[in-house]
Design an enzyme around this catalytic site. Structure first.
Site, PDB file in Angstrom:
ATOM      1  N   LYS A   1       6.458  -2.389  -0.084  1.00 20.75           N
ATOM      2  CA  LYS A   1       5.284  -3.087   1.046  1.00 20.75           C
ATOM      3  C   LYS A   1       6.419  -3.180   2.402  1.00 20.75           C
ATOM      4  O   LYS A   1       7.505  -2.906   2.542  1.00 20.75           O
ATOM      5  CB  LYS A   1       5.067  -4.393   1.455  1.00 20.75           C
ATOM      6  CG  LYS A   1       4.097  -4.479  -0.021  1.00 20.75           C
ATOM      7  CD  LYS A   1       2.419  -3.885  -0.077  1.00 20.75           C
ATOM      8  CE  LYS A   1       1.345  -3.668  -1.286  1.00 20.75           C
ATOM      9  NZ  LYS A   1       1.095  -2.359  -1.867  1.00 20.75           N
TER      10      LYS A   1
HETATM   11  C1  LIG Z   1      -4.171  -3.516  -1.049  1.00 24.16           C
HETATM   12  C2  LIG Z   1      -3.277  -4.234  -2.579  1.00 24.16           C
HETATM   13  N1  LIG Z   1      -4.164  -5.287  -3.183  1.00 24.16           N
HETATM   14  C3  LIG Z   1      -3.227  -5.790  -4.393  1.00 24.16           C
HETATM   15  C4  LIG Z   1      -2.004  -4.993  -4.340  1.00 24.16           C
HETATM   16  C5  LIG Z   1      -0.933  -5.438  -6.332  1.00 24.16           C
HETATM   17  O1  LIG Z   1       0.150  -5.953  -5.086  1.00 24.16           O
HETATM   18  P1  LIG Z   1       1.072  -7.107  -6.059  1.00 24.16           P
HETATM   19  O2  LIG Z   1       2.367  -5.505  -6.738  1.00 24.16           O
HETATM   20  O3  LIG Z   1       1.845  -7.607  -5.303  1.00 24.16           O
HETATM   21  O4  LIG Z   1       0.242  -7.490  -6.712  1.00 24.16           O
HETATM   22  C6  LIG Z   1      -1.506  -4.035  -3.966  1.00 24.16           C
HETATM   23  C7  LIG Z   1      -0.144  -3.567  -4.108  1.00 24.16           C
HETATM   24  O5  LIG Z   1      -0.010  -2.657  -3.855  1.00 24.16           O
HETATM   25  C8  LIG Z   1      -1.960  -3.465  -3.019  1.00 24.16           C
HETATM   26  O6  LIG Z   1      -2.183  -2.334  -2.434  1.00 24.16           O
END
Ligand SMILES: Cc1ncc(COP(=O)(O)O)c(C=O)c1O
Length: 372
Positions: A180
């Site tokens: 991110k």
């Molecule tokens: C659209 C979306 N939702 C949820 C997530 C999950 O995030 P995390 O890895 O912080 O759990 C991601 C991670 O890439 C994502 O791109």
């Protein structure tokens, strides 16, 4: 090697992490609180509640939205698998709705047809860093008495007209994974204006305790906490909080740099009929987790192999969750033409703050050569 992304972290983050370790308070303490205040202030929300990652943020936000066993939650399939996994973890069923061809985000025009008496919430996803049409989704949600849990994993800093991501939905969930714009290693955050929901979220992220370790420590109380909710351990560490707070100070600069690089890619590929560059609706600010191109009638696997042979990383655009085995076995009849076309034909190119113009030219030249 030109990587798909590179986190923008340095000495300041390393020092902040070391200070957190040496402080003797390593989890869910004042450094996490400072990170929460920074995010809430930045997006303009009343509350920000830190979690261990965005997946756990989505899970808790769905619970706070009242989602449980037997309910349905509308979401796009064109997303990272965590979007739908969080719905399943909450005991509910994901109901996939197709996307808009140009934005790759949920098509608001298709949502109402998917609403049933069991629908409780809608999860618009701000895919690759472009805000979904939240005003349109929110209007449908209001009309049908549904809650909106926005999956803003890649879109901290994105805007939709006057609206800033983080301040438009009942709940907005961010990720601080290294892919991110800014990162705390792992980490998540839920923003909301709902006081009671924020209190519930703070309670259930930490085993359901009625008061936090930090509150008991700072107040000096000898009261014993109670556990009235079934909670989880979804806490953030102070090492993450410290790194995230430093990163918040860099966010605007990082987003500016990403935007400049994206516009330069736009110019490099302008007029090439073999691909389509990202579409950004008027007045929106995209955070460009990556630069996503759509390949018109091209062999994506061969292009990715050709880029890799030149030391350039690329990725498929985004998955179609309903085509992944776990989901396909359970919901085999889902058909989403735009999602299926997008997952087959989109390609992510490297983009990160600090990428040089020479590196960018190398990517563009290699892609053009592979297309030819
Ligand atoms: C659209 C979306 N939702 C949820 C997530 C999950 O995030 P995390 O890895 O912080 O759990 C991601 C991670 O890439 C994502 O791109």
């Amino acid at each position: 090697m030109i990587p798909i992304t590179k986190p923008c972290v340095g000495e300041e983050e390393a020092r902040a992490a070391a200070e957190a370790v040496l402080s003797g308070w390593l989890s869910q303490g004042q450094r996490v609180q400072a990170f929460e205040h920074a995010v809430a202030g930045y997006v303009g929300a009343k509350h920000a509640v830190a979690t261990s990652n965005c997946t756990t943020a989505l899970h808790l936000a769905l619970l706070a939205a009242g989602v449980g066993a037997g309910d349905e939650v509308i979401c796009p399939s064109f997303s990272f698998i965590a979007t739908a996994n969080a719905v399943v973890h909450a005991g509910a069923t994901p109901v996939f709705v197709d996307i808009d061809r140009r934005t790759y985000n949920i098509d608001p025009g298709l949502i109402e047809a998917a609403i049933t008496p069991r629908t409780k919430a809608i999860i618009p996803v701000d895919q690759i860093g472009l805000a979904a049409d939240i005003p349109a989704v929110a209007a449908i949600a209001r009309k049908h008495g549904l809650r909106v849990v926005e999956d803003a994993a890649p879109s901290l800093g994105a805007t939709a007209g006057e609206g800033r991501v983080g301040a438009m939905s009942d709940f907005t969930c961010f990720s601080f994974h290294p892919r991110k714009s800014i990162t705390s290693g792992e980490g998540g955050m839920i923003t909301t204006n709902d006081d009671r929901a924020a209190e519930y979220l703070r309670c259930v992220r930490s085993h359901g305790a009625s008061s936090s370790d930090l509150a008991r420590h700072t107040s000096g109380t000898t009261d014993i906490e109670e556990y009235r909710e079934l909670g989880y351990n979804y806490r953030m560490t102070d090492i993450q909080g410290a790194v995230g707070t430093v990163q918040m100070g860099r966010l605007e600069g990082i987003l500016e740099a990403r935007g400049t690089l994206a516009r330069r890619y736009d110019a490099l590929f302008a007029g090439d009929p073999r691909l389509e560059t990202p579409f950004v609706p008027e007045g929106y600010r995209h955070t460009y987790q990556s630069y996503c191109v759509r390949l018109n009638g091209q062999d994506r696997a061969a292009i990715m192999a050709s880029l890799a042979a030149k030391g350039i990383a690329s990725r498929r655009g985004v998955m179609a969750i309903h085509l992944e085995p776990w989901y396909r076995e359970r919901w085999p009849d889902v058909s989403l033409p735009e999602t299926e076309a997008a997952t087959a034909n989109t390609l992510l190119l490297p983009l990160y703050a600090g990428m040089t113009e020479a590196e960018q030219d190398e990517v563009a030249d290699a892609l053009r050569a592979a297309l030819a």
